[in-house]
Design a protein around this motif. Structure first.
Motif, PDB file in Angstrom:
ATOM      1  N   THR A  77      -1.184 -12.982 -34.845  1.00  0.00           N
ATOM      2  CA  THR A  77      -0.091 -12.085 -34.474  1.00  0.00           C
ATOM      3  C   THR A  77      -0.282 -11.489 -33.097  1.00  0.00           C
ATOM      4  N   LEU A  78      -1.490 -11.138 -32.757  1.00  0.00           N
ATOM      5  CA  LEU A  78      -1.711 -10.420 -31.507  1.00  0.00           C
ATOM      6  C   LEU A  78      -2.179 -11.321 -30.379  1.00  0.00           C
ATOM      7  N   ASP A 111      -4.650  -1.965 -29.656  1.00  0.00           N
ATOM      8  CA  ASP A 111      -4.194  -3.345 -29.655  1.00  0.00           C
ATOM      9  C   ASP A 111      -4.872  -4.153 -28.553  1.00  0.00           C
ATOM     10  N   LEU A 160       4.496  -8.116 -27.357  1.00  0.00           N
ATOM     11  CA  LEU A 160       4.727  -7.246 -28.503  1.00  0.00           C
ATOM     12  C   LEU A 160       3.381  -7.028 -29.172  1.00  0.00           C
ATOM     13  N   ASP A 161       3.106  -5.798 -29.577  1.00  0.00           N
ATOM     14  CA  ASP A 161       1.889  -5.582 -30.360  1.00  0.00           C
ATOM     15  C   ASP A 161       2.236  -4.776 -31.606  1.00  0.00           C
ATOM     16  N   THR A 162       1.226  -4.400 -32.346  1.00  0.00           N
ATOM     17  CA  THR A 162       1.520  -3.743 -33.627  1.00  0.00           C
ATOM     18  C   THR A 162       2.255  -2.429 -33.414  1.00  0.00           C
ATOM     19  N   ALA A 163       1.873  -1.683 -32.377  1.00  0.00           N
ATOM     20  CA  ALA A 163       2.530  -0.402 -32.145  1.00  0.00           C
ATOM     21  C   ALA A 163       4.002  -0.614 -31.828  1.00  0.00           C
ATOM     22  N   TRP A 189       5.869  -1.815 -34.950  1.00  0.00           N
ATOM     23  CA  TRP A 189       6.046  -0.697 -35.881  1.00  0.00           C
ATOM     24  C   TRP A 189       7.198   0.210 -35.443  1.00  0.00           C
ATOM     25  N   MET A 218       4.283 -14.005 -26.076  1.00  0.00           N
ATOM     26  CA  MET A 218       2.929 -13.663 -25.634  1.00  0.00           C
ATOM     27  C   MET A 218       2.714 -13.999 -24.163  1.00  0.00           C
ATOM     28  N   LEU A 236       4.172 -10.647 -36.820  1.00  0.00           N
ATOM     29  CA  LEU A 236       3.756  -9.309 -36.414  1.00  0.00           C
ATOM     30  C   LEU A 236       4.644  -8.252 -37.061  1.00  0.00           C
ATOM     31  N   LEU A 261       0.770   5.431 -36.329  1.00  0.00           N
ATOM     32  CA  LEU A 261       0.040   4.240 -35.876  1.00  0.00           C
ATOM     33  C   LEU A 261      -1.331   4.166 -36.536  1.00  0.00           C
ATOM     34  N   LEU A 286      -0.809   2.899 -39.862  1.00  0.00           N
ATOM     35  CA  LEU A 286      -0.503   1.468 -39.797  1.00  0.00           C
ATOM     36  C   LEU A 286      -1.782   0.649 -39.686  1.00  0.00           C
ATOM     37  N   LYS A 287      -2.687   1.095 -38.790  1.00  0.00           N
ATOM     38  CA  LYS A 287      -3.962   0.370 -38.636  1.00  0.00           C
ATOM     39  C   LYS A 287      -4.747   0.407 -39.942  1.00  0.00           C
ATOM     40  N   ALA A 317       3.332  -5.392 -39.501  1.00  0.00           N
ATOM     41  CA  ALA A 317       3.455  -3.998 -39.080  1.00  0.00           C
ATOM     42  C   ALA A 317       4.782  -3.412 -39.553  1.00  0.00           C
TER      43      ALA A 317
END
Lengths: 266, 381
Positions: free
Chosen positions: A195-196, A164, B63-66, B69, A1, B97, A125, A128-129, B101
């Motif tokens: 996670t984000l 995101d 890193l993100d969900t997209a 994935w 991150m 993550l 995507l 996914l969301k 995802a």
């Protein structure tokens, strides 16, 4: 991150907002720490939504400065402003889904506007969301008017997460959800935060949410932030409104059992 | 900005004995847009055919969900190609993550055979059924309205005069300026043409009868009705439609108030009272327009114009126009209310019903006017 700076993600200083002769927010100061879930509480009509809308730039302010991502939102060029708006996601209380678009198209609307992705990837995507927020896959093709209240909330969250974002605004995310759905929603926000590395600014009345996922709580009364801190700070505060809020009948279940027992005896 | 723009998503390929190591670096986030998509495709291609593939996250800045994935999708494609795949150097956030995802192949869509003829027939059938449904709802709505009107007649306490007056203000009073303007203009334009054509026969004074007949019988009521259909019909549909969208109509119903009595009847009655008033004003304005033109082009004095109208135009001509007005109002009001209640949940459907309301309203006004023309000709009135 990457290294997380401790610079507040939202910094509000001396904010004044009013309508006509009525002043709603008076010299309000607020720092929202990054990477945390900040719960924002206050009585109805005290200006929680007004503050949120002022930060988002939906309401004009009379004076004061608002910094988001350490940038003064008044000093941005339109292009910088757009770049900034891309980094936050907003979930409105009523969902504010575009009623003429399906859930999938709603989620793809910001992607289409800001990114160049191929349609199959956008579809994936979006799905996914939809999965992330706990909606069934067949919700993708439904229109907002065909969804239940809880599903609208989830779909709105999915749209807020489409790009995101680093900062998520939630206006009463769990209102209108059943307790199980509300708990799932809380877990979801906690997971997303983890996670984000998301910072969440959440206007809420849900004491369970405050208890379970909020790292920081800010309380608004009389146009000012009267207290900021953890739940224990709030519980220890002797401000009359906070005492009523956190020690009232509805609060008993969330405070520690010994508090509850004391409450039952009194 | 505290964090400078991270590098674009990329990876390098390293062979490590048996294992092919794909070392990722940069920011695998959705803001990279197409670059992210291409990098993920390249990743899947790079790993193709290798017996063992390790995807190394050591160099991933963001890193993100997209990103997660698409990386997981690339991994799934390698695995489907027979490679043994694994992730390396994941930190706890990244593994969380990737779990959230995780790639799941899309459910295969049920693709029925395309049969254009059958599809067309299906659409045609649905469309016909919809038209028939419209007729049925229209008739049943009219019936409900008549029943409600009867209830109100026998029990005037049920009537809502305040609401009706309020609507009359917006339907009639606020429409006066525009009605006067368009009728004055149309009156003068028609009169001008009449004068030009009849002047060739030395009969320009007949243009006075022409304009009076035209304005009183047709133009006044027609222009007013069309203006009301566009102005008030659309407003009624939009009001009722948004009330329906926000469950206000349901709220009325559960409180024991019939929407037809509370919402529809006052509006339709207001229209029925407003349109004759507007028609009268339109008649005067149209005649005024003709009068001014006749004076400007032919020097006919106002006095002479009025005398000629009085001498040659009977009261029946005036009444023919006026009698039509309440019927026009009923038609416009019915269509507007029916379409308003047909609004579904979306903003798009509100727009569609308002359009239909105005278009059908204007069409029906002209159609009804035609019926009246035949009727009055039949009774020699």
């Amino acid at each position: 991150m990457g290294p997380r700076s401790q610079e507040p993600i939202i910094r509000v200083k001396g904010l004044n907002v009013g309508f006509g002769s009525k002043r709603v927010l008076m010299d309000l100061d607020l720092d929202v720490p990054p990477g945390q879930v900040t719960g924002f509480v206050g009585g109805s009509g005290q200006g929680k939504s007004v503050l949120t809308r002022a930060i988002l730039g939906l309401l004009p302010k009379q004076s004061g400065t608002i910094e988001v991502f350490a940038e003064n939102i008044d000093r941005l060029s339109p292009a910088e402003r757009r770049a900034l708006e891309r980094r936050w996601g907003v979930m409105f209380q009523g969902g504010a889904l575009f009623s003429a678009l399906t859930v999938k198209q709603n989620i793809q609307a910001p992607m289409r506007e800001y990114l160049k992705l191929s349609q199959p990837v956008m579809d994936e995507l979006a799905l996914l969301k939809i999965k992330l927020v706990g909606l069934p896959p067949d919700a993708a093709e439904k229109f907002p008017s065909e969804l239940s209240g809880g599903m609208v909330k989830r779909a709105a969250l999915a749209r807020a997460l489409a790009l995101d974002p680093e900062l998520l605004f939630l206006d009463e995310p769990t209102s209108g959800l059943d307790p199980i759905g509300a708990a799932e929603f809380d877990d979801l926000i906690a997971t997303l935060r983890a996670t984000l590395g998301l910072s969440v600014f959440m206007v809420t009345h849900d004491l369970d949410s405050l208890y379970s996922i909020c790292d920081t709580i800010a309380a608004l009364a009389d146009g000012k932030v009267i207290a900021v801190g953890s739940l224990s700070t709030m519980l220890a505060s002797d401000h009359p409104w906070l005492r009523t809020y956190f020690h009232g009948k509805r609060a008993r279940s969330i405070v520690a059992p010994d508090h509850a027992a004391m409450g039952a005896q009194s | 900005m505290s964090n400078s723009m991270p590098a674009e998503p990329a990876f390098s390929v390293e062979s490590d004995g048996e294992t092919l190591r794909l070392v990722l670096r940069g920011a695998w986030t959705i803001s990279a847009s197409r670059t992210l998509e291409n990098a993920a495709d390249a990743l899947a291609a790079a790993g193709r055919g290798a017996a063992r593939v390790a995807i190394d996250f050591a160099g991933v800045a963001r890193l993100d969900t997209a990103g997660a994935w698409l990386i997981d999708k690339a991994r799934a494609r390698m695995a489907a190609g027979g490679s043994a795949t694994e992730y390396r150097s994941l930190d706890s956030d990244q593994s969380l993550l990737l779990r959230e995802a995780a790639y799941a192949p899309p459910a295969p869509e049920a693709k029925g055979k395309r049969r254009p003829v059958v599809d067309f027939l299906v659409r045609l059938g649905k469309w016909s059924a919809m038209i028939a449904g419209n007729v049925v709802t229209g008739v049943s709505f009219f019936g409900e309205l008549a029943a409600a009107a009867l209830r109100v007649i026998f029990n005037p306490a049920l009537s809502r005069p305040t609401s009706m007056i309020y609507h009359m203000e917006s339907f009639a009073l606020r429409a006066v300026p525009i009605i006067v303007t368009i009728n004055f203009l149309v009156g003068s334009i028609v009169e001008q043409q009449g004068l030009y054509q009849l002047r060739r026969f030395g009969a320009s004074t007949y243009a006075i009868e022409l304009i009076a007949l035209l304005v009183l019988r047709e133009l006044g009521v027609l222009l007013s009705s069309i203006m009301v259909a566009g102005r008030s019909g659309s407003a009624i549909t939009a009001e009722l439609g948004s009330m329906k969208m926000r469950e206000e109509v349901d709220a009325l119903r559960v409180m024991g108030m019939a929407p037809i009595e509370v919402l529809v009847l006052p509006r339709i009655l207001a229209l029925i009272f407003s349109l004759p008033l507007l028609t009268f004003i339109a008649d005067i304005a149209g005649l005024g327009g003709g009068m001014v033109t006749a004076y400007v082009y032919e020097g006919i004095s106002f006095q002479a114009f009025i005398t000629r109208v009085q001498d040659y135009i009977g009261l029946n001509t005036f009444l023919v126009g006026l009698i039509k007005a309440p019927f026009m109002a009923l038609v416009v009001g019915l269509i507007a209310c029916v379409e308003g209640f047909r609004v579904q949940g979306s903003a798009e459907s509100l727009g569609r019903q308002v359009t239909i309301s105005v278009v059908n309203g204007i069409f029906m006004v002209i159609f009804v006017d035609g019926l009246f023309a035949i009727f009055f000709a039949g009774i020699h009135y």
